[in-house]
Scaffold this active site. Structure first.
Site, PDB file in Angstrom:
ATOM      1  N   ILE A  22     -27.739  21.883 111.051  1.00 47.95           N
ATOM      2  CA  ILE A  22     -27.735  21.767 112.506  1.00 47.95           C
ATOM      3  C   ILE A  22     -27.703  20.276 112.832  1.00 47.95           C
ATOM      4  O   ILE A  22     -28.143  19.451 112.043  1.00 47.95           O
ATOM      5  CB  ILE A  22     -28.943  22.472 113.184  1.00 47.95           C
ATOM      6  CG1 ILE A  22     -30.278  21.998 112.608  1.00 47.95           C
ATOM      7  CG2 ILE A  22     -28.818  23.972 113.087  1.00 47.95           C
ATOM      8  CD1 ILE A  22     -31.484  22.659 113.273  1.00 47.95           C
ATOM      9  N   ASP A  23     -27.127  19.945 113.982  1.00 48.33           N
ATOM     10  CA  ASP A  23     -26.915  18.543 114.333  1.00 48.33           C
ATOM     11  C   ASP A  23     -28.231  17.787 114.477  1.00 48.33           C
ATOM     12  O   ASP A  23     -29.282  18.376 114.738  1.00 48.33           O
ATOM     13  CB  ASP A  23     -26.127  18.449 115.643  1.00 48.33           C
ATOM     14  CG  ASP A  23     -24.746  19.076 115.536  1.00 48.33           C
ATOM     15  OD1 ASP A  23     -24.188  19.085 114.437  1.00 48.33           O
ATOM     16  OD2 ASP A  23     -24.253  19.573 116.575  1.00 48.33           O
ATOM     17  N   LYS A  24     -28.145  16.478 114.362  1.00 47.00           N
ATOM     18  CA  LYS A  24     -29.322  15.609 114.461  1.00 47.00           C
ATOM     19  C   LYS A  24     -30.165  15.918 115.705  1.00 47.00           C
ATOM     20  O   LYS A  24     -31.387  16.051 115.619  1.00 47.00           O
ATOM     21  CB  LYS A  24     -28.865  14.144 114.498  1.00 47.00           C
ATOM     22  CG  LYS A  24     -29.983  13.148 114.754  1.00 47.00           C
ATOM     23  CD  LYS A  24     -29.434  11.752 114.977  1.00 47.00           C
ATOM     24  CE  LYS A  24     -30.552  10.818 115.418  1.00 47.00           C
ATOM     25  NZ  LYS A  24     -30.031   9.470 115.790  1.00 47.00           N
ATOM     26  N   THR A  52     -30.150  18.597 117.588  1.00 52.18           N
ATOM     27  CA  THR A  52     -30.462  20.016 117.770  1.00 52.18           C
ATOM     28  C   THR A  52     -31.726  20.311 116.979  1.00 52.18           C
ATOM     29  O   THR A  52     -31.842  19.903 115.822  1.00 52.18           O
ATOM     30  CB  THR A  52     -29.304  20.905 117.254  1.00 52.18           C
ATOM     31  OG1 THR A  52     -28.122  20.590 117.998  1.00 52.18           O
ATOM     32  CG2 THR A  52     -29.623  22.378 117.426  1.00 52.18           C
ATOM     33  N   ARG A  81     -21.456  23.600 121.011  1.00 49.49           N
ATOM     34  CA  ARG A  81     -21.202  22.487 121.924  1.00 49.49           C
ATOM     35  C   ARG A  81     -19.742  22.466 122.378  1.00 49.49           C
ATOM     36  O   ARG A  81     -19.440  22.267 123.559  1.00 49.49           O
ATOM     37  CB  ARG A  81     -21.581  21.169 121.248  1.00 49.49           C
ATOM     38  CG  ARG A  81     -23.061  21.093 120.881  1.00 49.49           C
ATOM     39  CD  ARG A  81     -23.364  19.981 119.879  1.00 49.49           C
ATOM     40  NE  ARG A  81     -23.140  18.662 120.455  1.00 49.49           N
ATOM     41  CZ  ARG A  81     -23.206  17.534 119.759  1.00 49.49           C
ATOM     42  NH1 ARG A  81     -23.463  17.580 118.451  1.00 49.49           N
ATOM     43  NH2 ARG A  81     -23.002  16.372 120.351  1.00 49.49           N
TER      44      ARG A  81
END
Length: 303
Positions: A137-139, A141, A237
């Site tokens: 998962i993104d930084k 998130t 996103r």
């Protein structure tokens, strides 16, 4: 070294070799595959090819998957929020702002650094910089991630991702007021040709499906739950932007005038999968982070 064989199908005719191979395993990036091709680890009909080779029907591909390199990532003691752990798998609640795995020039302070200090037995399938990491998962998130502690668990969890049997539900706040209660976004994703650091909807992209439902509406925003059917980079996103409802606080895909949240309002709140050894279905839920709850309260008070 592990080898994988694949024969080109009719529907893959004319596709680039790097695209075909990266599509065989959700964990293989196109850049990684291109490196394998350049290093001679991919043979088509017994011969080396270039990364832009166009496939023909019945081409026989042999992929030699390089052995994981010796780890050069330093374990770091961290106060990790572990939701579940046994000898095979671990589920951790990642805070917003933490990078999942190291990258060249960014080798410290990541979730992997903390995991390596917490448990010495992580799968080596992904190589030097991403031990045990099955999905990301993104930084900015927050939320739940499953981690493989051995190669048996890693292969099982990756197969479940490919088969779309993992349950992944996210909570998000988006710009705009969505009028309908439910929706499905089925739009292929790939690198943006104008900005290689961003993803976008492209005709020749990877299959990507996101389901969403409205939880609450505000004056100019909507609180939604998104369920991933596939797990592409930045999928929620990009998909929500594509239908005209970009995530609040998103510095990359949101409007210039957005909420100042230090990143997108996105939380991986629910994760479910079949245990690799016991075959039992496990499901975990992590509450919204405090700053996310505070934002919801502000939006409710402004109605």
């Amino acid at each position: 070294m592990e080898k994988m064989e694949h024969t080109i199908l009719e529907e893959q005719k004319g596709d680039r070799i790097d695209k075909v191979i990266s599509g065989l395993n959700e964990e293989w990036s196109r850049t990684q595959v291109q490196d394998w091709i350049k290093e001679g680890n991919v043979l088509v009909n017994g011969k080396n090819v270039k990364t832009n080779y166009k496939c023909s029907v019945s081409d026989f591909i042999v992929i030699t998957i390089p052995e994981p390199e010796e780890l050069d990532v330093v374990p770091e003691e961290m106060d990790l929020d572990i939701y579940y752990e046994d000898k095979d798998v671990l589920v951790v609640n990642k805070p917003k702002g933490m990078v999942v795995h190291p990258a060249p020039g960014h080798l410290t302070g990541t979730l992997v650094n903390g995991l390596m200090a917490h448990c010495k037995d992580l799968s080596g399938i992904n190589g030097v910089l991403r031990p045990g990491i099955v999905h990301r998962i993104d930084k900015d998130t927050s939320g739940l991630l499953m981690v493989a502690k051995n190669d048996l668990a890693h292969e099982s969890l990756v197969n479940q991702l490919v088969e779309k049997s993992v349950t992944r539900k996210y909570k998000a706040i988006v710009h705009g007021v969505i009028p309908h209660e439910y929706g499905t976004i089925d739009a292929p994703l790939g690198r943006d040709p104008k900005d290689r650091q961003s993803m976008t909807v492209v005709d020749n992209g990877k299959h990507a499906v996101t389901h969403f439902r409205v939880l609450e509406r505000f004056n100019e925003f909507t609180f939604v739950e998104c369920q991933l059917e596939t797990g592409r980079t930045h999928q929620i996103r990009v998909h929500m932007k594509y239908i005209g409802y970009p995530l609040a606080g998103d510095p990359k895909y949101g409007p210039r005038k957005t909420l100042d949240l230090n990143g997108q309002a996105l939380h991986a709140g629910l994760l479910g999968f079949i245990h690799p050894r016991t075959n039992e279905y496990l499901e975990f839920e992590a509450p919204l982070p405090e700053d996310f709850e505070e934002l919801l309260d502000r939006l409710r008070n402004n109605r």
